[in-house]
Structures are given as C-alpha cells and as structure tokens.
Design a protein around this motif. Structure first.
Motif, PDB file in Angstrom:
ATOM      1  N   ALA A  44       0.914  -1.080  -0.078  1.00  0.00           N
ATOM      2  CA  ALA A  44      -0.304   0.352  -0.495  1.00  0.00           C
ATOM      3  C   ALA A  44       1.275   1.491   0.077  1.00  0.00           C
ATOM      4  O   ALA A  44       0.726   2.512  -0.395  1.00  0.00           O
ATOM      5  N   LEU A  45       2.077   0.890   1.472  1.00  0.00           N
ATOM      6  CA  LEU A  45       2.995   2.253   0.802  1.00  0.00           C
ATOM      7  C   LEU A  45       3.715   2.990  -0.705  1.00  0.00           C
ATOM      8  O   LEU A  45       3.620   3.891  -0.917  1.00  0.00           O
ATOM      9  N   ALA A  46       4.165   1.415  -1.308  1.00  0.00           N
ATOM     10  CA  ALA A  46       4.658   1.599  -2.559  1.00  0.00           C
ATOM     11  C   ALA A  46       3.583   1.858  -3.384  1.00  0.00           C
ATOM     12  O   ALA A  46       4.089   2.930  -4.364  1.00  0.00           O
ATOM     13  N   ASN A  47       2.532   1.611  -3.072  1.00  0.00           N
ATOM     14  CA  ASN A  47       1.982   1.986  -4.274  1.00  0.00           C
ATOM     15  C   ASN A  47       1.518   3.452  -4.751  1.00  0.00           C
ATOM     16  O   ASN A  47       0.999   4.602  -5.360  1.00  0.00           O
ATOM     17  N   SER A  48       0.638   3.748  -3.357  1.00  0.00           N
ATOM     18  CA  SER A  48       1.041   5.592  -2.338  1.00  0.00           C
ATOM     19  C   SER A  48       1.960   5.749  -3.004  1.00  0.00           C
ATOM     20  O   SER A  48       2.332   7.757  -3.972  1.00  0.00           O
ATOM     21  N   SER A  49       2.931   5.794  -3.056  1.00  0.00           N
ATOM     22  CA  SER A  49       4.297   6.634  -3.277  1.00  0.00           C
ATOM     23  C   SER A  49       4.538   6.943  -4.451  1.00  0.00           C
ATOM     24  O   SER A  49       4.500   7.516  -5.472  1.00  0.00           O
ATOM     25  N   THR A  50       3.758   5.128  -5.125  1.00  0.00           N
ATOM     26  CA  THR A  50       3.899   5.044  -6.891  1.00  0.00           C
ATOM     27  C   THR A  50       2.969   6.547  -7.591  1.00  0.00           C
ATOM     28  O   THR A  50       3.850   7.380  -8.052  1.00  0.00           O
ATOM     29  N   ASN A  51       2.337   6.925  -6.943  1.00  0.00           N
ATOM     30  CA  ASN A  51       1.244   7.591  -7.395  1.00  0.00           C
ATOM     31  C   ASN A  51       1.046   8.695  -6.896  1.00  0.00           C
ATOM     32  O   ASN A  51       1.708   9.660  -7.979  1.00  0.00           O
ATOM     33  N   LYS A  52       2.823   8.869  -6.152  1.00  0.00           N
ATOM     34  CA  LYS A  52       2.351  11.042  -5.417  1.00  0.00           C
ATOM     35  C   LYS A  52       3.664  10.483  -6.854  1.00  0.00           C
ATOM     36  O   LYS A  52       2.986  12.273  -7.353  1.00  0.00           O
ATOM     37  N   LEU A  53       4.170  10.377  -7.152  1.00  0.00           N
ATOM     38  CA  LEU A  53       5.366  10.319  -8.046  1.00  0.00           C
ATOM     39  C   LEU A  53       5.542  11.007  -9.482  1.00  0.00           C
ATOM     40  O   LEU A  53       5.962  11.578 -10.296  1.00  0.00           O
TER      41      LEU A  53
END
Length: 80
Positions: A44-53
């Motif tokens: 979930a953290l990785a997906n959220s970070s990818t979206n923010k990037l």
C-alpha cells in the motif's frame, strides 16, 4: 497511535515507513501473520508513493511545458 492511511502520508514519511518495514522483515523475527500484515502495508505504501511520484512528474511536465513557451516568447521578442 493509529496508523495513517498511506495516501495521507507525505512521500518522505511513506518511504521512511517502508524502509522500517523492510528492516523489520529482514531481521526475521516477525511471525508469518505479522510478516503478511507488514507486506500488505508495504504494498500500500509503495503504490501510494508511486502515485505521488506520477503526480509530481505530471506537474513538472506541465511546468516545463509552460516555461518553454514563456522562454520562447521572451527570446522571440528579444531577438533583433
């Protein structure tokens, strides 16, 4: 303390938590259930970070496109 949803964390906070999860999993002291919960949180953290990037990349692209247009206009007007 309640855990914040990944989308409510800053990119930096999400990455720091993700690093902590990786470290705790590498130690090998978590139970299978704890490991699965940590893995789920990490995804979930990785997906959220990818979206923010991706959002940041879009903003940079828009800004660069706008900046290129304004520079081209300025140069066209300055050329003698």
């Amino acid at each position: 303390m309640a855990t914040k949803k990944p989308e409510n964390l800053s990119f930096e906070d999400a990455m720091a938590e993700l690093e902590g999860i990786v470290h705790s999993m590498e130690q090998g002291t978590l139970t299978l259930e704890q490991s699965l919960k940590q893995f789920e949180r990490a995804i979930a953290l990785a997906n959220s970070s990818t979206n923010k990037l991706q959002q940041a990349e879009q903003k940079v692209s828009i800004l660069m496109a706008n900046d290129t247009q304004s520079l081209a206009t300025a140069f066209d007007g300055d050329v003698e």
